[in-house]
Scaffold this motif. Structure first.
Motif, PDB file in Angstrom:
ATOM      1  N   CYS A  23       0.810  -1.210   0.000  1.00 32.90           N
ATOM      2  CA  CYS A  23       0.000   0.000   0.000  1.00 32.90           C
ATOM      3  C   CYS A  23       0.844   1.260   0.000  1.00 32.90           C
ATOM      4  N   SER A  24       2.185   1.139  -0.044  1.00 30.99           N
ATOM      5  CA  SER A  24       3.044   2.314   0.051  1.00 30.99           C
ATOM      6  C   SER A  24       2.838   3.234  -1.133  1.00 30.99           C
ATOM      7  N   PRO A  25       2.725   4.566  -0.900  1.00 32.03           N
ATOM      8  CA  PRO A  25       2.532   5.489  -2.004  1.00 32.03           C
ATOM      9  C   PRO A  25       3.762   5.661  -2.871  1.00 32.03           C
ATOM     10  N   ASP A  26       4.967   5.377  -2.332  1.00 34.63           N
ATOM     11  CA  ASP A  26       6.164   5.690  -3.097  1.00 34.63           C
ATOM     12  C   ASP A  26       7.239   4.619  -3.061  1.00 34.63           C
ATOM     13  N   MET A  27       7.368   3.888  -1.954  1.00 36.16           N
ATOM     14  CA  MET A  27       8.517   3.003  -1.791  1.00 36.16           C
ATOM     15  C   MET A  27       8.158   1.573  -2.151  1.00 36.16           C
ATOM     16  N   SER A 121       6.885   7.787   2.796  1.00 30.28           N
ATOM     17  CA  SER A 121       5.570   7.547   3.394  1.00 30.28           C
ATOM     18  C   SER A 121       4.767   8.824   3.585  1.00 30.28           C
ATOM     19  N   ARG A 122       5.364   9.964   3.223  1.00 31.09           N
ATOM     20  CA  ARG A 122       4.702  11.268   3.371  1.00 31.09           C
ATOM     21  C   ARG A 122       4.182  11.465   4.801  1.00 31.09           C
ATOM     22  N   THR A 123       5.066  11.220   5.743  1.00 32.49           N
ATOM     23  CA  THR A 123       4.693  11.327   7.153  1.00 32.49           C
ATOM     24  C   THR A 123       4.460  12.780   7.543  1.00 32.49           C
ATOM     25  N   GLN A 124       3.355  13.003   8.217  1.00 34.62           N
ATOM     26  CA  GLN A 124       2.986  14.338   8.695  1.00 34.62           C
ATOM     27  C   GLN A 124       3.084  14.436  10.213  1.00 34.62           C
ATOM     28  N   VAL A 125       2.915  13.298  10.901  1.00 32.60           N
ATOM     29  CA  VAL A 125       2.963  13.251  12.361  1.00 32.60           C
ATOM     30  C   VAL A 125       3.864  12.097  12.776  1.00 32.60           C
ATOM     31  N   VAL A 126       4.805  12.376  13.672  1.00 32.91           N
ATOM     32  CA  VAL A 126       5.629  11.330  14.277  1.00 32.91           C
ATOM     33  C   VAL A 126       5.159  11.125  15.705  1.00 32.91           C
ATOM     34  N   HIS A 232      -2.159   0.589  15.408  1.00 34.71           N
ATOM     35  CA  HIS A 232      -3.330   0.993  14.619  1.00 34.71           C
ATOM     36  C   HIS A 232      -3.208   2.426  14.101  1.00 34.71           C
ATOM     37  N   LEU A 233      -2.263   3.203  14.635  1.00 33.49           N
ATOM     38  CA  LEU A 233      -2.068   4.571  14.162  1.00 33.49           C
ATOM     39  C   LEU A 233      -1.334   4.623  12.823  1.00 33.49           C
ATOM     40  N   VAL A 234      -0.702   3.525  12.432  1.00 33.13           N
ATOM     41  CA  VAL A 234       0.097   3.501  11.205  1.00 33.13           C
ATOM     42  C   VAL A 234      -0.827   3.350  10.000  1.00 33.13           C
ATOM     43  N   PRO A 235      -0.733   4.251   9.025  1.00 30.28           N
ATOM     44  CA  PRO A 235      -1.616   4.180   7.855  1.00 30.28           C
ATOM     45  C   PRO A 235      -1.119   3.141   6.850  1.00 30.28           C
ATOM     46  N   ASP A 236      -1.902   2.923   5.817  1.00 23.91           N
ATOM     47  CA  ASP A 236      -1.507   2.011   4.749  1.00 23.91           C
ATOM     48  C   ASP A 236      -0.182   2.471   4.144  1.00 23.91           C
ATOM     49  N   GLY A 237       0.784   1.561   4.077  1.00 27.08           N
ATOM     50  CA  GLY A 237       2.094   1.892   3.549  1.00 27.08           C
ATOM     51  C   GLY A 237       2.997   2.608   4.524  1.00 27.08           C
ATOM     52  N   VAL A 299       1.633  -3.447   5.165  1.00 25.73           N
ATOM     53  CA  VAL A 299       1.506  -3.878   3.778  1.00 25.73           C
ATOM     54  C   VAL A 299       0.104  -4.381   3.454  1.00 25.73           C
ATOM     55  N   ARG A 300      -0.733  -4.495   4.468  1.00 25.50           N
ATOM     56  CA  ARG A 300      -2.126  -4.849   4.234  1.00 25.50           C
ATOM     57  C   ARG A 300      -2.981  -3.709   4.740  1.00 25.50           C
ATOM     58  N   CYS A 301      -3.868  -3.238   3.910  1.00 26.58           N
ATOM     59  CA  CYS A 301      -4.608  -2.020   4.212  1.00 26.58           C
ATOM     60  C   CYS A 301      -5.440  -2.167   5.479  1.00 26.58           C
ATOM     61  N   ARG A 302      -5.508  -1.076   6.221  1.00 30.43           N
ATOM     62  CA  ARG A 302      -6.296  -1.061   7.450  1.00 30.43           C
ATOM     63  C   ARG A 302      -7.780  -1.190   7.132  1.00 30.43           C
ATOM     64  N   PRO A 303      -8.517  -1.926   7.964  1.00 28.50           N
ATOM     65  CA  PRO A 303      -9.969  -1.952   7.769  1.00 28.50           C
ATOM     66  C   PRO A 303     -10.571  -0.587   8.058  1.00 28.50           C
ATOM     67  N   ALA A 304     -11.637  -0.261   7.379  1.00 26.37           N
ATOM     68  CA  ALA A 304     -12.304   1.025   7.609  1.00 26.37           C
ATOM     69  C   ALA A 304     -12.847   1.072   9.025  1.00 26.37           C
ATOM     70  N   PRO A 305     -12.773   2.247   9.694  1.00 20.49           N
ATOM     71  CA  PRO A 305     -13.278   2.352  11.074  1.00 20.49           C
ATOM     72  C   PRO A 305     -14.783   2.161  11.133  1.00 20.49           C
TER      73      PRO A 305
END
Length: 305
Positions: A23-27, A121-126, A232-237, A299-305
């Motif tokens: 699911c990674s946008p770039d890597m 990963s275009r991280t906005q929050v660490v 669970h805070l980690v997004p897809d990719g 690497v596996r997309c998170r289920p929708a909340p």
């Protein structure tokens, strides 16, 4: 540099688990990579007493104060120095390094990998679990500012850093940057408390992509709790980085550290929650790392909340 036979590089599989979707946008994930068998720091002297690090500091020096001009001790390497001796000297050095006047206990090679991961990963929050003296907190904030400058992420960046007591870190961060609170939030709490993750999640802007970095006690219980409560805070990719798995390497582990980091990662990956992640050992790019087995990507997309 002499390399003993036990240090010969070995091939390590980094492919996602069967059925996983990248699911990674770039890597891209490379199927296989070659990385050194041993990687990371040690607080012990070389067994042969090889003078691979020179340091003018004395035991009475206080390394925990703000110091805008200090440099780490120098590590020297020559053709007679074995790789293991060099790695141990680097380990002693890295706990005496500095960033913007604050202590930072990370290898430059690992910081460079973090830059790759933050960018891809275009991280906005660490979300940093383990503030210590604030050096890495400030470093992550400055890297996020760089991403904003390149238009890589939105301007609403933030580092949320967690530790049991934040009074010392707050004072030191204030010495380095009196306005640090604009984009750094210090949270006092215990990573084994599930309620802490809920508090942290409320501080994350809606839709922001997060990187989680675990740098706590480097033992089984806290590592397992951090993975369980914050993955669970980690997004897809995105990435969850568990630091200092080197404590489970008997040749390089600092003294008086119980270990258990890598077993905690292994057990968690074998469960339902961890099955959505892959170990990216190919990200141990530079041959020296304190985080073997610790670069984990969703690497596996998170289920929708």
């Amino acid at each position: 540099m002499t390399v003993r036979r036990s240090m010969v590089e070995r091939s390590v599989s980094t492919a996602p688990k069967p059925g996983a979707t990248m699911c990674s946008p770039d890597m891209d994930v490379r199927a296989r990579a070659r990385v050194p068998e041993h990687s990371g720091p040690s607080g012990r002297r070389d067994r042969r007493g090889s003078p691979t690090m020179t340091d003018t500091a004395t035991d009475s020096d206080n390394f925990d104060n703000f110091d805008g001009d200090r440099l780490p001790p120098t590590v020297a390497a020559d053709h007679q120095t074995t790789l293991l001796e060099y790695r141990r000297a680097r380990g002693r050095q890295h706990v005496r390094d500095w960033y913007a006047g604050l202590r930072i206990k990370k290898f430059p090679e690992d910081l460079r990998v973090f830059e790759h991961v933050l960018w891809s990963s275009r991280t906005q929050v660490v979300v940093e679990l383990g503030t210590h003296l604030g050096g890495s907190t400030l470093w992550f904030r400055d890297r996020l500012r760089t991403l904003v400058g390149y238009g890589r992420v939105p301007e609403a960046i933030r580092v949320i850093s967690v530790d049991l007591d934040q009074s010392r870190a707050a004072a030191l961060l204030g010495s380095a940057d009196p306005h640090f609170a604009r984009d750094i939030t210090l949270v006092a709490g215990d990573v084994t408390d599930p309620g802490l993750a809920e508090r942290v999640e409320r501080l994350i802007p809606s839709g922001a992509r997060c990187l989680v970095v675990e740098d706590t006690l480097h033992e089984y219980a806290t590592t397992a709790a951090a993975l369980r409560n914050f993955a669970h805070l980690v997004p897809d990719g995105g990435y969850f980085v568990v630091e200092d798995g080197i404590v489970d390497d008997p040749d390089l582990c600092p003294p008086d550290m119980p270990g258990g980091v890598v077993p905690a990662i292994t057990d968690w990956l074998a469960g339902d929650q961890g099955s959505a992640f892959a170990t990216r050992r190919d990200l141990e790019l530079y041959g020296v790392t304190s985080h073997p087995h610790g670069w984990l990507q969703r690497v596996r997309c998170r289920p929708a909340p």
